[in-house]
Design an enzyme around this catalytic site. Structure first.
Site, PDB file in Angstrom:
ATOM      1  N   GLU A  49     -57.974  -6.302 -17.417  1.00 47.14           N
ATOM      2  CA  GLU A  49     -58.312  -6.763 -16.071  1.00 47.14           C
ATOM      3  C   GLU A  49     -57.226  -7.715 -15.569  1.00 47.14           C
ATOM      4  O   GLU A  49     -57.095  -8.837 -16.051  1.00 47.14           O
ATOM      5  CB  GLU A  49     -59.660  -7.476 -16.064  1.00 47.14           C
ATOM      6  N   ARG A  53     -55.092 -13.211  -8.653  1.00 51.20           N
ATOM      7  CA  ARG A  53     -54.933 -14.651  -8.467  1.00 51.20           C
ATOM      8  C   ARG A  53     -53.466 -15.040  -8.291  1.00 51.20           C
ATOM      9  O   ARG A  53     -53.153 -16.227  -8.158  1.00 51.20           O
ATOM     10  CB  ARG A  53     -55.543 -15.401  -9.656  1.00 51.20           C
ATOM     11  N   LYS A 137     -71.015  -7.208 -13.966  1.00 55.17           N
ATOM     12  CA  LYS A 137     -70.403  -8.418 -14.507  1.00 55.17           C
ATOM     13  C   LYS A 137     -71.385  -9.574 -14.332  1.00 55.17           C
ATOM     14  O   LYS A 137     -71.967  -9.732 -13.246  1.00 55.17           O
ATOM     15  CB  LYS A 137     -69.099  -8.709 -13.759  1.00 55.17           C
TER      16      LYS A 137
END
Length: 216
Positions: A49, A53, A137
Site C-alpha cells: 500500500e 501522502r 479497513k
C-alpha cells in the site's frame, strides 16, 4: 433487503490473503521505490500500500508496477473519486481509504481498481455491507479500541472481515490476527526510517519475512 453484488470481495480477498501484513508505505524519493519493493517482495510481502501522502506516490507506484516482479500495487489514503481514477491510471490493483463517503463508493462502482473502504463503527460497517463490501479497513485501529474492539464486532457482524490499521505493531498484530474476523493487518513498521535512510534493504527483507510468518 437483497444485498447488492459484492463490490470488492473475490479479487480483493486474493490480495489480502497473500500475507498477514500489508505494509503502509510513505515514499518521498522515487529512487528508493524499486529497491524497497524488491526487498519487501523478497521477504514474502507482495501486496504493497503506497500512500498518497507525498507528491511522488503515484509515480512510485507506476515504477514499482513496471519493474518489480511479484509486487501487487495498492494506493492508500484515497479520499476522492479523482484519486481513485488516478489509481486506475497507474495500474493499481487495490485502493485503500481511511473512511467512506457516498461519492467515493459511487466512483468505485465503475473503477477497475478494487476499493478497501475504511470503517470504525458498527453503523459504518453496516452501511458498507449494504453496498456489498465484505472486506473493510478498520482505522484507526489502536485509537478506536484495538483488538478487543474488533473482536467484539465478530458476533453482530459475522460477514465482515477487517484489515485493522493504525498503531499496529508486530506484537499487537498477533492479537489481531488471532481474530476470526481479521483477514490481515496494515502496518508501517516494516520500513523503519533508519533502514530507509541507509538503504538497508536486507534489514527490510528480514522484517518482511518476520511479518509474513506472523499468522503461522
Amino acid at each position: 433487503m437483497t444485498r447488492p453484488p459484492a463490490t470488492n470481495n473475490s479479487s480483493l480477498e486474493g490480495v489480502l490473503t497473500l500475507a498477514p501484513v500489508v505494509p503502509v508505505l510513505i515514499i518521498d524519493d522515487v529512487a528508493t521505490a524499486v529497491p524497497l519493493a524488491r526487498a519487501l517482495v523478497a521477504g514474502g510481502i507482495r501486496a504493497l500500500e503506497i500512500t498518497l501522502r507525498t507528491p511522488l506516490a503515484l509515480e512510485a507506484a507506476r515504477v514499482i508496477g513496471q519493474e518489480v516482479e511479484g509486487a501487487i500495487i495498492g494506493i492508500g489514503t484515497v479520499l476522492t473519486p479523482a484519486q481513485l481514477e488516478a489509481c486506475d491510471r497507474v495500474g493499481a490493483k487495490f485502493a485503500v481509504s481511511p473512511g467512506t463517503t457516498s461519492l467515493l463508493l459511487d466512483a468505485a462502482e465503475d473503477a477497475a481498481v478494487k476499493l478497501l473502504p475504511g470503517s470504525r463503527s458498527p453503523s459504518e460497517s453496516m452501511m458498507l455491507l449494504e453496498r456489498g463490501y465484505v472486506f473493510q479497513k478498520f482505522f484507526p485501529a489502536e485509537a478506536s479500541g484495538g483488538a478487543a474492539y474488533v473482536g467484539a464486532l465478530a458476533s453482530p457482524l459475522p460477514d465482515i472481515r477487517f484489515c485493522p490499521t493504525g498503531g499496529v505493531t508486530p506484537a499487537k498484530a498477533k492479537d489481531y490476527l488471532k481474530l476470526k474476523n481479521v483477514i490481515c493487518v496494515g502496518g508501517s513498521w516494516l520500513t523503519p526510517k533508519d533502514a530507509m535512510a541507509n538503504g538497508d534493504w536486507a534489514a527490510i527483507t528480514a522484517l518482511a519475512a518476520e511479518a509474513a510468518a506472523l499468522r503461522g
